[in-house]
Design an enzyme around this catalytic site. Structure first.
Site, PDB file in Angstrom:
ATOM      1  N   HIS A  19       4.269   5.657  11.592  1.00 45.65           N
ATOM      2  CA  HIS A  19       3.833   5.573  10.192  1.00 45.65           C
ATOM      3  C   HIS A  19       2.858   6.739   9.999  1.00 45.65           C
ATOM      4  CE1 HIS A  19       2.952   4.080   6.334  1.00 45.65           C
ATOM      5  NE2 HIS A  19       2.669   2.809   6.595  1.00 45.65           N
ATOM      6  N   ARG A  78       0.785  -1.224   0.000  1.00 48.56           N
ATOM      7  CA  ARG A  78       0.000   0.000   0.000  1.00 48.56           C
ATOM      8  C   ARG A  78       0.824   1.285   0.000  1.00 48.56           C
ATOM      9  NH1 ARG A  78      -2.649  -4.023   1.528  1.00 48.56           N
ATOM     10  NH2 ARG A  78      -0.704  -4.450   2.591  1.00 48.56           N
ATOM     11  N   THR A  79       1.782   1.380   0.893  1.00 53.04           N
ATOM     12  CA  THR A  79       2.482   2.660   1.039  1.00 53.04           C
ATOM     13  C   THR A  79       3.237   2.986  -0.249  1.00 53.04           C
ATOM     14  OG1 THR A  79       2.699   2.136   3.371  1.00 53.04           O
ATOM     15  CG2 THR A  79       4.006   3.976   2.555  1.00 53.04           C
ATOM     16  N   LYS A 130      26.868  -3.465  -2.725  1.00 52.77           N
ATOM     17  CA  LYS A 130      28.334  -3.325  -2.789  1.00 52.77           C
ATOM     18  C   LYS A 130      28.876  -2.651  -1.538  1.00 52.77           C
ATOM     19  CE  LYS A 130      27.592  -2.105  -7.596  1.00 52.77           C
ATOM     20  NZ  LYS A 130      27.567  -0.883  -8.426  1.00 52.77           N
ATOM     21  N   ARG A 185      11.067   3.940   3.752  1.00 54.14           N
ATOM     22  CA  ARG A 185      10.615   2.908   4.706  1.00 54.14           C
ATOM     23  C   ARG A 185      11.843   2.115   5.126  1.00 54.14           C
ATOM     24  NH1 ARG A 185       5.617  -1.223   4.502  1.00 54.14           N
ATOM     25  NH2 ARG A 185       4.624   0.720   5.123  1.00 54.14           N
TER      26      ARG A 185
END
Ligand code: CP
Length: 311
Positions: free
Chosen positions: A135, A57-58, A86, A107
């Site tokens: 959130h 969703r986000t 890397k 996130r």
């Protein structure tokens, strides 16, 4: 009111008061009323995204929101396919997104990652969920859903059921609700999953009436809104602790026998087994519409961050 979000970082919901949230609600209302008016308004702007944890969703709703406003997106949701593999640092990765985009959604599994990103980046950072901390944009859309569907947030009896300890959506929602005057909050969970002390202290100091209880059945008949969250298995430091609460609660039609006809059930999703699928197509289920409102609220937020004059 002057646009309170212009070029602002969105890190914690406590950075925003009632007036700011209601400003956002008005912009979202305007978008829903006439989406075509906004369809080109962010042409030439780019949303960057850096997702160090899975998301449906986000990530997708921010992408959809940006595209519906005429903007574009760049970013990643598989860090292992970037130069992080890397050994490139979080900071340098974010510094690249700063160059490539105008606003960045992050996130990350670590609490505080979004705050750190905002410290090292010169473009607005939006917290798309950091660990078990916050959130904030989920809360903006949760509050908008309640406001839009029930007409108000003040005066409601709201039950919040589930993992109230590790769910960042619950942390943010409880803090965000302190801007309003709900009649009562019932915090419903097994004892092991009660909210952390700093959240309860914040509720108390904000004069919010709340009660910690264990059984949904004891209060179901009083509720106007029931907000459910899954057990956040991935946040438990010890699988033994998770095993003690696994399957501890489930909402079914039987559970709702004494519920008000007008009860609305919200869930930030994903949902697992804490809501029986038989509820999905009933008058109670608001969670799919809630996800749809997520696009409009994120459109409103992107607009307000990137344009000084919005409405
Ligand atoms: N509600 C929410 O944050 O969902 P995702 O984890 O799928 O983004």
């Amino acid at each position: 009111m002057k646009n309170p979000f212009y070029m602002k970082d969105i890190i914690t919901i406590t950075d925003f008061g009632r007036a700011e949230l209601e400003y956002l609600f008005r912009v979202a209302d305007n978008i829903i009323e006439d989406p075509l008016r906004f369809s080109d308004i962010l042409k030439g702007k780019i949303l960057g995204y850096a997702f160090f944890e899975p998301s449906t969703r986000t990530k997708l709703s921010f992408e959809s929101a940006m595209k519906r406003l005429g903007g574009q997106t760049v970013g990643f949701s598989e860090p292992s396919k970037t130069s992080i593999k890397k050994g490139e640092s979080f900071k340098d990765t974010l510094k690249m997104l700063e160059v490539y985009s105008d606003v960045i959604v992050v996130r990350h599994p670590a609490d505080g990652a979004a705050k750190y990103a905002a410290e090292v980046c010169n473009k607005p950072i939006i917290n798309g969920g950091d660990g078990k901390f916050q959130h904030p944009t989920q809360t903006m859309l949760d509050l908008y859903t309640i406001y839009r569907e029930l007409g108000h947030i003040d005066g409601l009896v709201i039950g919040i059921l589930g993992d109230l300890k590790y769910a960042r959506t619950v942390n943010s929602l409880l803090l965000g609700l302190t801007n309003f005057k709900p009649k009562k909050l019932y915090l419903i969970s097994p004892p092991l999953l009660r909210p952390r002390e700093f959240i309860l202290d914040f509720l108390s100091s904000s004069n919010i009436s709340f009660e910690l209880i264990e059984r949904l059945g004891d209060v179901i008949s009083e509720l106007d809104v029931l907000y459910v969250v899954r057990i956040q298995k991935e946040r438990f430091p010890d699988i033994m602790e998770y095993n003690k609460v696994k399957g501890a609660y489930r909402v079914s039609m039987r559970t709702l026998m004494d519920a008000k006809d007008s009860l609305k059930i919200l869930h930030p999703l994903p949902k697992l087994d804490e809501i029986a699928p038989e509820i999905d197509n009933t008058k109670y289920a608001l969670y799919y519409k809630q996800a749809q409102y997520g696009v409009f609220v994120r459109m409103a937020l992107l607009l307000s961050i990137l344009l000084e004059e919005v409405q």
